[in-house]
Design a protein around this motif. Sequence first.
Motif, short mmCIF file in Angstrom:
data_model
loop_
_atom_site.label_atom_id
_atom_site.label_comp_id
_atom_site.label_asym_id
_atom_site.label_seq_id
_atom_site.Cartn_x
_atom_site.Cartn_y
_atom_site.Cartn_z
N ASP A 215 -25.65 -95.61 69.32
CA ASP A 215 -25.36 -96.16 70.45
C ASP A 215 -25.02 -95.48 71.68
N TYR B 133 -35.30 -101.67 73.81
CA TYR B 133 -34.51 -101.73 74.95
C TYR B 133 -34.98 -101.12 76.19
N SER C 23 -18.80 -103.96 77.90
CA SER C 23 -17.53 -104.81 77.32
C SER C 23 -16.64 -103.86 76.23
N GLU D 170 -35.17 -107.00 78.32
CA GLU D 170 -33.83 -108.15 78.26
C GLU D 170 -32.93 -107.68 77.20
N ALA D 171 -33.40 -107.16 76.10
CA ALA D 171 -32.58 -106.61 75.09
C ALA D 171 -31.76 -105.23 75.60
N LEU E 263 -30.76 -104.75 78.62
CA LEU E 263 -29.66 -105.20 79.71
C LEU E 263 -28.77 -105.76 78.86
N ALA E 264 -28.90 -106.41 77.68
CA ALA E 264 -28.02 -107.17 76.81
C ALA E 264 -27.03 -105.90 76.14
N LEU E 265 -28.05 -104.89 75.76
CA LEU E 265 -27.13 -103.72 74.96
C LEU E 265 -26.15 -102.93 76.11
N ARG E 266 -26.74 -102.94 77.28
CA ARG E 266 -25.92 -102.07 78.40
C ARG E 266 -24.84 -102.95 78.58
N ASP E 267 -24.83 -104.28 78.73
CA ASP E 267 -23.55 -105.32 78.82
C ASP E 267 -22.77 -104.99 77.78
N ARG E 268 -23.25 -104.92 76.42
CA ARG E 268 -22.45 -104.81 75.34
C ARG E 268 -21.44 -103.45 75.46
N ASP F 274 -30.47 -97.54 84.51
CA ASP F 274 -29.81 -98.52 85.38
C ASP F 274 -29.38 -97.90 86.70
#
Length: 156
Positions: free
Chosen positions: A43, A88, A118, A107-108, A110-115, A54
Amino acid sequence: MTEDGRSLSDSDAVLFEAVGPAFARLRRRTPQVPVEPPVDRKDINRNLVLNVIDEIDGEVSVGGVADALGIDPSVASRMVADCIAHGYLLRAPSQFDGRKAVLQLTEAGLALRDRFRSQQRQAFEYITQDWPVAERRELARLIIKYADAAARATES
């Protein structure tokens, strides 16, 4: 020598010399901080690619990823291919030149970027948990200032 022609003090010179090794330790150690979910070694490269795509305004190609990361295009191609294989990123035709493929976050992605974001916040909070809030706030402000200045300094 500083930009305004003055010499650095010996203590400033020693401090500034320590910055490079400190950045290297951060790069090695921060991914080892306990966060949820834990950081997967693969990752780390995906984070680099997704953030580049992004953050860049406009269309981004594999060559643009290579340029932004300062790596060989073949390395960027493998990193991008990994992100595409895992859902991704996707390749899409350019809106300006249909012969050119550009990269888009799914979408996956974006979700990984957000993870990742975090996890990075969790790591920052974990590492600085014993610091006074004012110091944590100041460090956060200075890191953002430094990153913004680095972006301006490297714009073509």
